[in-house]
Design a protein around this motif. Structure first.
Motif, short mmCIF file in Angstrom:
data_model
loop_
_atom_site.label_atom_id
_atom_site.label_comp_id
_atom_site.label_asym_id
_atom_site.label_seq_id
_atom_site.Cartn_x
_atom_site.Cartn_y
_atom_site.Cartn_z
N ASP A 266 -9.92 6.89 4.15
CA ASP A 266 -8.84 7.01 3.18
C ASP A 266 -8.92 5.83 2.22
O ASP A 266 -8.36 4.76 2.47
CB ASP A 266 -7.48 7.02 3.88
N LEU A 267 -9.67 6.02 1.13
CA LEU A 267 -9.94 4.90 0.23
C LEU A 267 -8.73 4.51 -0.63
O LEU A 267 -8.81 3.58 -1.43
CB LEU A 267 -11.15 5.23 -0.65
N SER A 268 -7.61 5.24 -0.45
CA SER A 268 -6.41 4.82 -1.19
C SER A 268 -5.68 3.71 -0.43
O SER A 268 -4.70 3.15 -0.91
CB SER A 268 -5.46 6.00 -1.39
N LEU A 269 -6.15 3.39 0.77
CA LEU A 269 -5.48 2.36 1.59
C LEU A 269 -6.31 1.09 1.68
O LEU A 269 -7.54 1.14 1.66
CB LEU A 269 -5.23 2.89 3.01
N TYR A 270 -5.61 -0.02 1.80
CA TYR A 270 -6.24 -1.30 2.10
C TYR A 270 -5.75 -1.74 3.47
O TYR A 270 -4.62 -1.44 3.86
CB TYR A 270 -5.82 -2.37 1.07
N GLU A 271 -6.59 -2.50 4.15
CA GLU A 271 -6.19 -3.03 5.45
C GLU A 271 -6.30 -4.56 5.41
O GLU A 271 -7.34 -5.09 5.00
CB GLU A 271 -7.08 -2.48 6.56
N ALA A 272 -5.24 -5.24 5.84
CA ALA A 272 -5.30 -6.71 5.91
C ALA A 272 -5.81 -7.10 7.29
O ALA A 272 -5.33 -6.58 8.30
CB ALA A 272 -3.91 -7.29 5.69
N VAL A 273 -6.80 -7.99 7.32
CA VAL A 273 -7.35 -8.45 8.59
C VAL A 273 -7.04 -9.95 8.72
O VAL A 273 -7.43 -10.75 7.88
CB VAL A 273 -8.87 -8.22 8.65
N ILE A 274 -6.29 -10.29 9.76
CA ILE A 274 -5.88 -11.68 9.95
C ILE A 274 -6.55 -12.25 11.19
O ILE A 274 -6.44 -11.67 12.28
CB ILE A 274 -4.33 -11.79 10.07
N PHE A 275 -7.27 -13.32 11.02
CA PHE A 275 -7.98 -13.98 12.12
C PHE A 275 -8.93 -13.01 12.84
O PHE A 275 -9.13 -13.10 14.04
CB PHE A 275 -6.97 -14.58 13.11
N GLY A 276 -9.45 -12.05 12.09
CA GLY A 276 -10.40 -11.10 12.67
C GLY A 276 -9.74 -9.86 13.26
O GLY A 276 -10.43 -8.95 13.72
N PHE A 277 -8.40 -9.83 13.27
CA PHE A 277 -7.69 -8.68 13.86
C PHE A 277 -7.01 -7.87 12.75
O PHE A 277 -6.34 -8.45 11.89
CB PHE A 277 -6.63 -9.16 14.86
N PRO A 278 -7.18 -6.52 12.76
CA PRO A 278 -6.49 -5.69 11.77
C PRO A 278 -4.98 -5.88 11.91
O PRO A 278 -4.44 -5.81 13.02
CB PRO A 278 -6.89 -4.26 12.16
N PHE B 200 -2.18 -4.94 9.06
CA PHE B 200 -1.36 -3.85 8.49
C PHE B 200 -2.12 -3.20 7.34
O PHE B 200 -3.07 -3.77 6.80
CB PHE B 200 0.00 -4.37 8.03
N ARG B 201 -1.67 -1.97 6.99
CA ARG B 201 -2.32 -1.21 5.93
C ARG B 201 -1.31 -0.92 4.83
O ARG B 201 -0.11 -0.81 5.10
CB ARG B 201 -2.86 0.12 6.47
N PHE B 202 -1.80 -0.74 3.61
CA PHE B 202 -0.90 -0.40 2.50
C PHE B 202 -1.72 0.28 1.40
O PHE B 202 -2.91 0.00 1.24
CB PHE B 202 -0.19 -1.64 1.96
N PRO B 203 -1.06 1.20 0.64
CA PRO B 203 -1.77 1.86 -0.47
C PRO B 203 -2.05 0.85 -1.59
O PRO B 203 -1.18 0.03 -1.90
CB PRO B 203 -0.78 2.92 -0.96
N HIS B 204 -3.26 0.91 -2.19
CA HIS B 204 -3.55 -0.11 -3.20
C HIS B 204 -2.87 0.17 -4.53
O HIS B 204 -2.90 -0.65 -5.43
CB HIS B 204 -5.06 -0.33 -3.38
N GLU B 205 -2.19 1.30 -4.64
CA GLU B 205 -1.42 1.58 -5.87
C GLU B 205 0.09 1.40 -5.59
O GLU B 205 0.91 2.03 -6.24
CB GLU B 205 -1.70 3.01 -6.37
N SER B 206 0.42 0.64 -4.60
CA SER B 206 1.84 0.53 -4.23
C SER B 206 2.45 -0.78 -4.74
O SER B 206 1.74 -1.68 -5.18
CB SER B 206 1.98 0.58 -2.71
N ALA B 207 3.79 -0.84 -4.64
CA ALA B 207 4.50 -2.08 -5.02
C ALA B 207 4.08 -3.21 -4.10
O ALA B 207 3.93 -4.37 -4.52
CB ALA B 207 6.00 -1.85 -4.94
N THR B 208 3.87 -2.89 -2.81
CA THR B 208 3.45 -3.93 -1.84
C THR B 208 2.16 -4.57 -2.33
O THR B 208 2.03 -5.80 -2.35
CB THR B 208 3.20 -3.28 -0.45
N ALA B 209 1.21 -3.73 -2.72
CA ALA B 209 -0.07 -4.26 -3.19
C ALA B 209 0.12 -5.10 -4.44
O ALA B 209 -0.45 -6.19 -4.56
CB ALA B 209 -1.02 -3.11 -3.47
#
Lengths: 212, 375
Positions: free
Chosen positions: B135-147, B149-158
């Motif tokens: 799902d290429l509309s989503l981004y995933e944040a990886v912190i310290f090597g661990f996934p 959270f995910r969020f759409p890259h066209e969203s307010a969060t992004a």
């Protein structure tokens, strides 16, 4: 800017008449707006009218700065011990308790020690500090040493004080009799001295020609 | 020195671990990493030197002793959370110094905190973003090597997340402007301020923020024009700021939390025995504080001992009685010369001096001062 080297502060608490002009004028200072930093006390309210105005004496080795754990109190190159630096002061109260002259004040709500900085905004421009500019009896005076020696022929400035075994030298002078033989005012020796009663005639008015 | 080396080595180890053996470490940011490592060494070294000063060392350990006091740990933790919120996060004490100062500090502090929270993990390789497979509309944040959270890259969060440094820059620039305005208009500030201590940090913060914004402007509206030059300029300002951290005004960021320890020390003092002035007999401060000050003064080489006197040490005299003693010492010099007569010596303790005017702005500055000066 620095305080011109020829200008000095001369304190003569025994000339104080307790008029509070210094207190009011001190609040005008730009570095502590609306708050007086001068300490003016009745020494024995029930029996004596004697009042004591005490400004910071700006010690050469300031105990307040030395005991400050936050390194918040700085002495300028011209010898003025400044009020606590606001970002650093952690309101520990050490300076208030350790100052041998009892000068600093503690504003706990602001987490900030505040003290007299000899109106650095004025004195560094060659002006008199507020208190000295309004003191009618000139218990608080600011000027040149020559001027003071001329205006007060019976007095001379002293700037060393003894507290037990400790001698503290200061930038601010106090006025001692000119023929007083010592160089160090022993504060702890006078710790239990009773105050002066002013019900006796004070001869500064009789000998007004001798000392202005 | 050992503390400095140890802390720096620990951070370097965490960078290697957090970026999974540098697999996610961005080599383009290596200069930033080394400047942070250098600043860490400098800060730890200066902090440990600062702790070697007798008053700092004593009150630092006393603060921890007070905080970790048996049977009060839960209450202390609760107070710590309260003080952390009101003093550190909300800057309540600065608000009392003045609302505009508070606004200035809050803008600069929160701007810097947000920027640090975003950039440090990115620079260390502790945080990176990757597209989600499938799902290429989503981004995933990886912190310290661990996934994480995910969020759409066209969203307010992004939008808010990826422009976090822009918001931080706006806050810092606003705060710097207010600070410079005060320093240019306030006569009191003008008399005391120093270029290195007071202006340099503001100039550095302004330079970091503006060059950072220029990067966004370059890639958003100028098709990346002069991007490399701006990136180098930004790196120079940021690295300069990091290297300045241990030396100037910025050090207060690390020094200031000591006020929390002081608050616990005072809590203990209020619960325990008070000190009594050996001239007027009134309570002032705590016995513990006075005894600690005597110790510190001895370590610093002061000799306020009074041999043969019942007071024993000048530290047992309260501030008003110190002023009275000083005034009396000068008065005594003029005895018999200026008239007036010494009142009869009273047996026992002397009366306590009182402020001539307790009015607002004239007398003690608050509750604690009232205790110090027992008006």
């Amino acid at each position: 800017m620095a305080v011109p080297a020829q200008l000095e502060f001369f304190l003569d608490p025994s000339r104080c008449i307790g008029c509070q002009a210094c207190l009011q004028a001190c609040t005008e200072c730009d570095t502590h707006k609306g708050q007086s930093m001068i300490q003016l006390d009745y020494l024995d309210r029930a029996y004596s009218t004697q009042t004591a105005p005490v400004v910071c004496l700006h010690c050469e080795t300031p105990t307040c700065a030395e005991v400050c754990p936050a390194d918040a109190i700085k002495r300028t190159e011209d010898g003025v011990v400044q009020t606590a630096r606001k970002p650093r002061c952690i309101a520990c109260n050490n300076c208030v308790l350790a100052c041998p002259f009892g000068v600093p004040k503690m504003n706990t709500r602001m987490n900030l020690m505040m003290k007299c900085d000899m109106c650095y905004d004025r004195t560094s421009s060659g002006l008199k500090p507020w208190c000295a500019s309004v003191c009618p009896s000139q218990a608080l005076a600011f000027g040149t040493r020559e001027e003071m020696m001329r205006l007060r022929p019976n007095a001379r400035p002293v700037n060393a004080f003894q507290f037990g075994l400790q001698i503290i030298r200061t930038k601010v002078n106090v006025m001692a009799p000119r023929d007083w033989p010592d160089e160090v005012v022993d504060v702890t020796a006078a710790m239990y001295e009773p105050t002066i009663g002013h019900d006796m005639l004070d001869d500064i008015f009789v000998n007004i020609g001798d000392e202005v | 020195m050992l503390w400095g080396v140890g802390t720096t080595a620990t951070l370097a180890g965490l960078i290697v671990a957090g970026s999974r053996n540098l697999a996610h470490f961005d080599a383009a940011l290596v200069a930033y990493t080394f400047s942070v490592l250098f600043a860490t060494f400098g800060l730890t070294y200066r902090y440990s030197m600062w702790l070697q000063r007798p008053p700092t060392g004593l009150y630092w350990s006393r603060g921890w002793q007070a905080f970790l006091r048996p049977r009060r740990r839960f209450a202390n933790l609760r107070s710590w959370l309260g003080r952390m919120g009101s003093d550190v996060l909300a800057n309540r004490f600065i608000f009392r110094r003045g609302p505009s100062r508070w606004l200035t500090h809050m803008l600069i502090m929160w701007g810097c905190l947000i920027a640090v929270a975003i950039t440090f993990p990115l620079v260390f390789g502790w945080l990176y973003f990757r597209p989600v497979v499938g799902d290429l509309s989503l981004y995933e944040a990886v912190i310290f090597g661990f996934p994480a959270f995910r969020f759409p890259h066209e969203s307010a969060t992004a939008f808010f997340l990826f422009h976090g440094l822009v918001w931080a820059s706006f806050a810092v620039i606003g705060g710097v402007m207010l600070a410079i305005r005060r320093r240019m208009r306030d006569d009191g500030a003008a008399a005391l301020q120093r270029f290195g201590e007071d202006f340099m940090p503001l100039i550095l913060l302004f330079a970091v923020s503006v060059t950072g914004l220029m990067l966004t402007v370059s890639y958003t509206w100028m098709a990346g024009h002069a991007y490399s030059f701006i990136a180098i300029l930004h790196a120079i300002t940021v690295i300069g700021t990091f290297l300045w951290l241990p030396f100037g005004k910025f050090f207060h960021i690390f020094q200031r939390p000591a006020q929390l320890g002081v608050a616990f020390y005072k809590d203990v003092g209020r619960l325990e025995e008070a000190a009594h002035c050996r001239r007027c007999g009134h309570a002032f401060s705590s016995r513990m504080h006075v005894e600690d000050l005597i110790l510190v003064q001895r370590q610093l080489g002061f000799s306020y001992e009074i041999p043969g006197n019942t007071a024993e040490h000048y530290q047992w005299i309260c501030p008003p009685c110190r002023r009275a003693s000083f005034a009396m010492a000068q008065s005594v010099l003029w005895r018999g010369r200026r008239g007036g007569a010494a009142l009869p010596t009273q047996a026992g303790l002397l009366p306590m001096p009182t402020p001539v005017n307790n009015g607002l702005g004239e007398g003690p500055l608050g509750e604690e001062d009232a205790e110090n000066f027992h008006p």
